[in-house]
Motif scaffolding. Sequence first.
Motif, mmCIF file in Angstrom:
data_model
loop_
_atom_site.group_PDB
_atom_site.id
_atom_site.type_symbol
_atom_site.label_atom_id
_atom_site.label_comp_id
_atom_site.label_asym_id
_atom_site.label_seq_id
_atom_site.Cartn_x
_atom_site.Cartn_y
_atom_site.Cartn_z
ATOM 1 N N LYS A 133 -8.862 -6.048 5.735
ATOM 2 C CA LYS A 133 -7.413 -6.080 5.840
ATOM 3 C C LYS A 133 -6.905 -4.651 5.963
ATOM 4 O O LYS A 133 -7.294 -3.781 5.187
ATOM 5 C CB LYS A 133 -6.830 -6.739 4.577
ATOM 6 C CG LYS A 133 -5.332 -6.838 4.568
ATOM 7 C CD LYS A 133 -4.856 -7.522 3.301
ATOM 8 C CE LYS A 133 -3.350 -7.547 3.227
ATOM 9 N NZ LYS A 133 -2.866 -8.093 1.978
ATOM 10 N N ALA A 134 -6.058 -4.391 6.946
ATOM 11 C CA ALA A 134 -5.527 -3.046 7.148
ATOM 12 C C ALA A 134 -4.599 -2.669 5.996
ATOM 13 O O ALA A 134 -3.778 -3.464 5.555
ATOM 14 C CB ALA A 134 -4.789 -2.963 8.472
ATOM 15 N N VAL A 135 -4.757 -1.459 5.520
ATOM 16 C CA VAL A 135 -3.945 -0.926 4.429
ATOM 17 C C VAL A 135 -2.914 0.018 5.031
ATOM 18 O O VAL A 135 -3.249 0.875 5.845
ATOM 19 C CB VAL A 135 -4.834 -0.179 3.412
ATOM 20 C CG1 VAL A 135 -4.009 0.470 2.332
ATOM 21 C CG2 VAL A 135 -5.852 -1.129 2.804
ATOM 22 N N SER A 136 -1.640 -0.164 4.619
ATOM 23 C CA SER A 136 -0.557 0.669 5.124
ATOM 24 C C SER A 136 0.256 1.211 3.953
ATOM 25 O O SER A 136 -0.030 0.907 2.799
ATOM 26 C CB SER A 136 0.352 -0.157 6.038
ATOM 27 O OG SER A 136 1.078 -1.095 5.274
ATOM 28 N N LEU A 137 1.286 1.985 4.266
ATOM 29 C CA LEU A 137 2.160 2.500 3.206
ATOM 30 C C LEU A 137 2.914 1.371 2.505
ATOM 31 O O LEU A 137 3.333 1.520 1.367
ATOM 32 C CB LEU A 137 3.150 3.518 3.785
ATOM 33 C CG LEU A 137 2.558 4.845 4.267
ATOM 34 C CD1 LEU A 137 3.638 5.726 4.884
ATOM 35 C CD2 LEU A 137 1.842 5.574 3.149
ATOM 36 N N GLN A 138 3.056 0.226 3.176
ATOM 37 C CA GLN A 138 3.762 -0.916 2.586
ATOM 38 C C GLN A 138 2.841 -1.797 1.735
ATOM 39 O O GLN A 138 3.323 -2.725 1.072
ATOM 40 C CB GLN A 138 4.422 -1.760 3.676
ATOM 41 C CG GLN A 138 5.585 -1.086 4.360
ATOM 42 C CD GLN A 138 5.160 -0.003 5.337
ATOM 43 O OE1 GLN A 138 4.125 -0.110 5.996
ATOM 44 N NE2 GLN A 138 5.924 1.067 5.416
ATOM 45 N N THR A 139 1.560 -1.533 1.717
ATOM 46 C CA THR A 139 0.633 -2.331 0.913
ATOM 47 C C THR A 139 0.930 -2.108 -0.567
ATOM 48 O O THR A 139 1.008 -0.980 -1.034
ATOM 49 C CB THR A 139 -0.831 -1.948 1.214
ATOM 50 O OG1 THR A 139 -1.085 -2.170 2.604
ATOM 51 C CG2 THR A 139 -1.801 -2.765 0.376
ATOM 52 N N SER A 140 1.120 -3.192 -1.277
ATOM 53 C CA SER A 140 1.427 -3.150 -2.708
ATOM 54 C C SER A 140 0.122 -3.183 -3.504
ATOM 55 O O SER A 140 -0.673 -4.110 -3.342
ATOM 56 C CB SER A 140 2.296 -4.353 -3.068
ATOM 57 O OG SER A 140 2.333 -4.553 -4.448
ATOM 58 N N ILE A 141 -0.079 -2.191 -4.370
ATOM 59 C CA ILE A 141 -1.333 -2.178 -5.125
ATOM 60 C C ILE A 141 -1.343 -3.233 -6.223
ATOM 61 O O ILE A 141 -2.403 -3.688 -6.616
ATOM 62 C CB ILE A 141 -1.672 -0.793 -5.693
ATOM 63 C CG1 ILE A 141 -0.666 -0.349 -6.739
ATOM 64 C CG2 ILE A 141 -1.796 0.229 -4.593
ATOM 65 C CD1 ILE A 141 -1.104 0.873 -7.502
ATOM 66 N N LEU A 173 0.721 -6.342 -6.173
ATOM 67 C CA LEU A 173 0.851 -7.700 -5.644
ATOM 68 C C LEU A 173 -0.170 -8.014 -4.552
ATOM 69 O O LEU A 173 -0.742 -9.091 -4.539
ATOM 70 C CB LEU A 173 2.278 -7.928 -5.133
ATOM 71 C CG LEU A 173 3.397 -7.680 -6.162
ATOM 72 C CD1 LEU A 173 4.762 -7.915 -5.535
ATOM 73 C CD2 LEU A 173 3.208 -8.526 -7.402
ATOM 74 N N ASP A 174 -0.406 -7.070 -3.636
ATOM 75 C CA ASP A 174 -1.343 -7.314 -2.539
ATOM 76 C C ASP A 174 -2.805 -7.093 -2.942
ATOM 77 O O ASP A 174 -3.686 -7.816 -2.504
ATOM 78 C CB ASP A 174 -1.036 -6.411 -1.343
ATOM 79 C CG ASP A 174 0.314 -6.707 -0.713
ATOM 80 O OD1 ASP A 174 0.772 -7.866 -0.795
ATOM 81 O OD2 ASP A 174 0.916 -5.775 -0.142
#
Length: 116
Positions: free
Chosen positions: A30-38, A40-41
């Motif tokens: 899964k691609a990790v971005s600045l919007q990825t929640s550590i 919740l995601d």
Amino acid sequence: MKLAPTLPDTPALRELMQVLHEEIGLPEHKAVSLQTSINLDLGCNGSDAQHLMETLEQHFGLELADYDAYRYFQPAGNDPHLKRKAKGREGKVPLTIGMLYQAINAGHWDTQTLEA
């Protein structure tokens, strides 16, 4: 780990991603971005979250005076007081990689600015 192509290529972000990979692991497919929640995601909570934030504080010299772990993370273990939730702490706010990156660049945690 798979990084989103929109991630800035800076030394601070590379270091942050390395710390996140070492401390909590990052998804392989899964691609990790600045919007990825550590929280919740990526499912980081409890003692893992506490250790991560302590590591970020030490590694980057991050000042966490305004940081409230209960806004973002479930506490470690079985907490008998969870039946009575503190006012304002019912739902967890997403804590994103972007928020961590902004805090590292600023040198301190400013909840109002980071959550805006």
